[in-house]
Each structure stands twice: as structure tokens, then as C-alpha cells.
Design a protein around this motif. Structure first.
Motif, mmCIF file in Angstrom:
data_model
loop_
_atom_site.group_PDB
_atom_site.id
_atom_site.type_symbol
_atom_site.label_atom_id
_atom_site.label_comp_id
_atom_site.label_asym_id
_atom_site.label_seq_id
_atom_site.Cartn_x
_atom_site.Cartn_y
_atom_site.Cartn_z
ATOM 1 N N ALA A 115 51.469 11.431 123.345
ATOM 2 C CA ALA A 115 50.744 10.420 124.616
ATOM 3 C C ALA A 115 49.763 11.375 125.397
ATOM 4 O O ALA A 115 48.915 10.983 126.258
ATOM 5 C CB ALA A 115 51.690 9.475 125.423
ATOM 6 N N GLU A 122 56.753 11.295 120.565
ATOM 7 C CA GLU A 122 55.775 10.090 121.188
ATOM 8 C C GLU A 122 55.331 10.602 122.396
ATOM 9 O O GLU A 122 54.068 10.286 122.928
ATOM 10 C CB GLU A 122 56.637 9.067 121.664
ATOM 11 N N HIS A 154 56.379 12.941 129.567
ATOM 12 C CA HIS A 154 55.568 11.545 129.867
ATOM 13 C C HIS A 154 55.182 11.540 131.179
ATOM 14 O O HIS A 154 54.133 11.103 131.561
ATOM 15 C CB HIS A 154 56.369 10.448 129.279
ATOM 16 N N ILE A 190 55.902 3.810 116.271
ATOM 17 C CA ILE A 190 55.190 4.483 117.174
ATOM 18 C C ILE A 190 53.853 5.014 116.676
ATOM 19 O O ILE A 190 52.944 4.842 117.473
ATOM 20 C CB ILE A 190 56.172 5.705 117.475
ATOM 21 N N PHE A 191 53.924 5.564 115.524
ATOM 22 C CA PHE A 191 52.465 6.135 115.033
ATOM 23 C C PHE A 191 51.637 5.364 114.001
ATOM 24 O O PHE A 191 50.588 5.579 113.648
ATOM 25 C CB PHE A 191 52.831 7.381 114.352
ATOM 26 N N ASP A 212 62.979 3.504 125.760
ATOM 27 C CA ASP A 212 62.950 4.045 124.520
ATOM 28 C C ASP A 212 64.437 4.296 123.965
ATOM 29 O O ASP A 212 64.766 4.029 122.820
ATOM 30 C CB ASP A 212 62.615 5.549 124.562
ATOM 31 N N ILE A 238 62.067 11.717 118.021
ATOM 32 C CA ILE A 238 61.017 10.716 117.926
ATOM 33 C C ILE A 238 60.474 10.568 119.607
ATOM 34 O O ILE A 238 59.314 10.478 119.831
ATOM 35 C CB ILE A 238 61.106 9.486 117.308
ATOM 36 N N PRO A 239 61.418 10.350 120.382
ATOM 37 C CA PRO A 239 60.972 10.112 121.884
ATOM 38 C C PRO A 239 60.224 11.352 122.386
ATOM 39 O O PRO A 239 59.306 11.074 123.161
ATOM 40 C CB PRO A 239 62.191 9.860 122.544
ATOM 41 N N GLY A 279 57.805 -1.845 117.536
ATOM 42 C CA GLY A 279 57.645 -1.071 118.432
ATOM 43 C C GLY A 279 58.392 -2.023 119.747
ATOM 44 O O GLY A 279 58.561 -1.318 121.037
#
Length: 337
Positions: A276, A272, A230, A145-146, A50, A268-269, A17
């Protein structure tokens, strides 16, 4: 046991991470006098963190995976697959797909080569499904991440979709739905020269540079979208559209990924950021699978190799499999996170 848990936690947070990087970026931003609570500053922080994390992990992973891949050129892969029959052939094809290129468009030429070489159609489709959907890189990045439970389950279920899809296509006997120029093609056996460690490392490094150049734009776009989600899109909106209140969130997410074209590193970003903000895990993973497996550009390429009927069946199988996987993850989300 506590020591093992602590060691694993450190590995997942600080190594995979790269939380130390996030702290360094935050400290640098504060030292420069910027407010971390600002949306703009938060977006910049997310983008830098990221991008650096994904590209750094990407370089290391591609180096390792490409070194492994150097042992499996197309001709050797064809010979390996030719030794197996029935569902075992589908399983081996799906597993070999995990050490091949990272997006569906780069997997399709290999699919065409295997089909021309006379491998069973279902086997080649198991390879085609697993190659973009599941790879060793996705396992590590998802883990970062997960967590390991989500990452391992994602890979297992992705392989299951690939094996089941290829087996189903094999049972339908749709060989006549492959374009004639492929069915009548013949792969030429080319002797494979022996590679030494230095040769394999050179090949692996070339793959790092080549792949990084190809995926960098998608990573930057993906991180940019993730930064906006985000820091600018209200969590309540995400929860309403992609949370518990919308039973069709998985379907919407899978379909939303179709017009896009990216590999798993670019998605993936976004995943993520969505998670969140309150999106369900199954919704997020369905989106990732939809982008990597059913993107419109790759379907256009595949249409050059197969006829509309087979293409439609392939899309249908993948879509149903992705939706089932998505609802499964929704059901077990609170048990594995």
C-alpha cells in the motif's frame, strides 16, 4: 460475464477481504467521536481490522486444511511418495507439502521422518521447501489481499522452486551430507486406524486451537508492524528503498526476512502495508518467502539434521529461487494487479 465478475468481486472483497468489517470498525470509531485521519486512530483501525480478519480466516482455513490433512498421516504420505520416481516424486512431494503444518520448524520433523524412512533426499527437500512456502491457507489469504492472479502465481512459482530445488539436490547425490543418526534410522510402520467423520472433525478442531495459539503472537506482531508501516512510515521512503528506484529491493527484502521467524499469516499484514505504501509486488512476496522458508530458527533446527555443505546448498537454492520469483513479479506487476 459481467455477472460473474461482479459475483467474484463481491466474494473477494466482502467474503475473503471482509471489507464489511472494515466499514463497521470505521463507523464505530467515528461514532465514538475519533478522527479517522489521525495516525494513532488509523493504526488502531488497521490493527483491529487485520487481526480479526486474519484470525477469522485462519480458523476456517485450518479447520478445512486439517480435515484434509487427516487423510495424510506420515506413514500414508510416505507410502504415496514411495510409489513415484524421478521428477514426479518431487512434484507429488511439493503438492503434499501444501497440506502440512504452516511453518518450517514444524515441517522439519516430518522431513527427518521421511528421510529416515528411506525416501530420496531430493524428494524430501521438495517437501521441505513447499511446506512452509506454499499452502492452501496462503492461497486464500493472498487472494483476499492481492487478488486471485497474484495468489495463483505465487503458489505455482513456489511449487516450481520446491520441485526444481529438490531435483537439483537429488542430482548432486548428497546423501552423505545427512547426519548419520538419520541415515541409519528406520521408521516403524504403524497401522493407521480408520477415522470417521467425527474423529476427523475433532482432530481438525484440535489443530485449529493448537495452531491459533502458536501463530497468534506472530499475527499480532505482524499486524502491529503493518500498522506502523501503514500509518507512520512515509510512502516516499518505502518507494525509495523498495520501489522501482532500487534494483536490489528484492535481494534486500529476501535477506531481511531471514532473521525473523513467522509463518505466512504473520507476514501478510506487513506485506499488505508495504504494498500500500508503494513497495513493488516482487519485493513484498520475496520478503514473505524469505521469512517463511529461510528463517534463522528453522535453519538452526535443520542444521541438526544435515551437515553444513547440504545446509548451505539448500539455503543457496532457496535464496536464488526467491530472488528470481521476486524479479518475475516485479516485471509482471502491472499486468496482474
Amino acid at each position: 460475464m459481467e455477472i460473474l465478475k461482479s459475483a467474484w468481486g463481491f466474494f473477494q472483497d466482502e467474503v475473503l477481504g471482509m471489507k464489511w468489517l472494515d466499514r463497521c470498525i470505521s463507523d464505530l470509531i467515528e461514532w465514538c467521536g475519533f478522527d479517522l485521519e489521525s495516525r494513532i486512530v488509523g493504526s488502531v483501525r488497521f490493527f483491529i481490522y487485520d487481526t480479526v480478519k486474519i484470525m477469522a480466516l485462519l480458523g476456517i482455513l485450518i479447520l478445512m486444511i486439517s480435515y484434509i490433512q487427516s487423510f495424510f498421516p506420515p506413514e500414508r504420505t510416505k507410502k504415496i511418495l514411495g510409489r513415484f520416481h524421478g521428477i514426479w516424486a518431487n512434484i507429488i512431494a511439493a503438492l503434499l507439502g501444501t497440506v502440512t503444518p504452516f511453518c518450517s520448524c514444524s515441517s522439519i520433523p516430518l522431513f527427518i521422518g521421511f528421510t529416515s524412512a528411506g525416501l530420496p533426499l531430493g524428494v524430501t527437500f521438495s517437501f521441505l521447501i513447499s511446506s512452509p512456502m506454499v499452502d492452501l491457507g496462503s492461497l486464500v489469504l493472498l487472494m483476499s489481499i492481492f487478488g486471485w492472479k497474484v495468489a495463483v502465481l505465487y503458489v505455482i512459482l513456489g511449487l516450481f522452486v520446491a520441485v526444481a530445488g529438490g531435483t537439483f539436490i537429488e542430482k548432486l547425490h548428497l546423501e552423505n551430507q545427512v547426519e548419520e543418526y538419520i541415515r541409519k534410522g528406520h521408521a516403524i510402520d504403524v497401522p493407521q486406524e480408520e477415522l470417521y467423520f467425527k474423529d476427523r472433525m475433532r482432530y481438525a478442531w484440535e489443530q485449529v486451537v493448537s495452531t491459533a495459539k502458536k501463530v497468534a503472537p506472530y499475527v499480532l506482531i505482524g499486524v502491529g508492524i503493518g500498522a506502523v508501516i501503514h500509518n507512520w512510515i512515509p510512502g516516499d521512503f518505502i518507494v525509495t528503498v523498495l520501489g522501482d528506484n532500487n534494483p536490489f529491493g528484492v535481494v534486500l527484502a529476501a535477506l531481511a526476512g531471514v532473521p525473523m521467524y513467522a509463518d505466512i499469516f504473520g507476514t501478510i499484514p506487513i506485506a499488505e502495508a508495504l504494498l500500500a505504501k508503494g513497495a513493488l509486488l516482487g519485493v513484498v512476496l520475496s520478503f514473505m518467502m524469505g521469512v517463511t522458508t529461510l528463517s534463522l530458527p528453522s535453519m538452526i533446527m535443520l542444521r541438526k539434521a544435515v551437515k553444513p555443505k547440504l545446509l548451505g546448498i539448500f539455503i543457496g537454492i532457496c535464496t536464488i529461487g526467491i530472488i528470481i520469483v521476486g524479479y518475475f513479479f516485479n516485471a509482471v506487476q502491472y499486468l496482474i494487479i
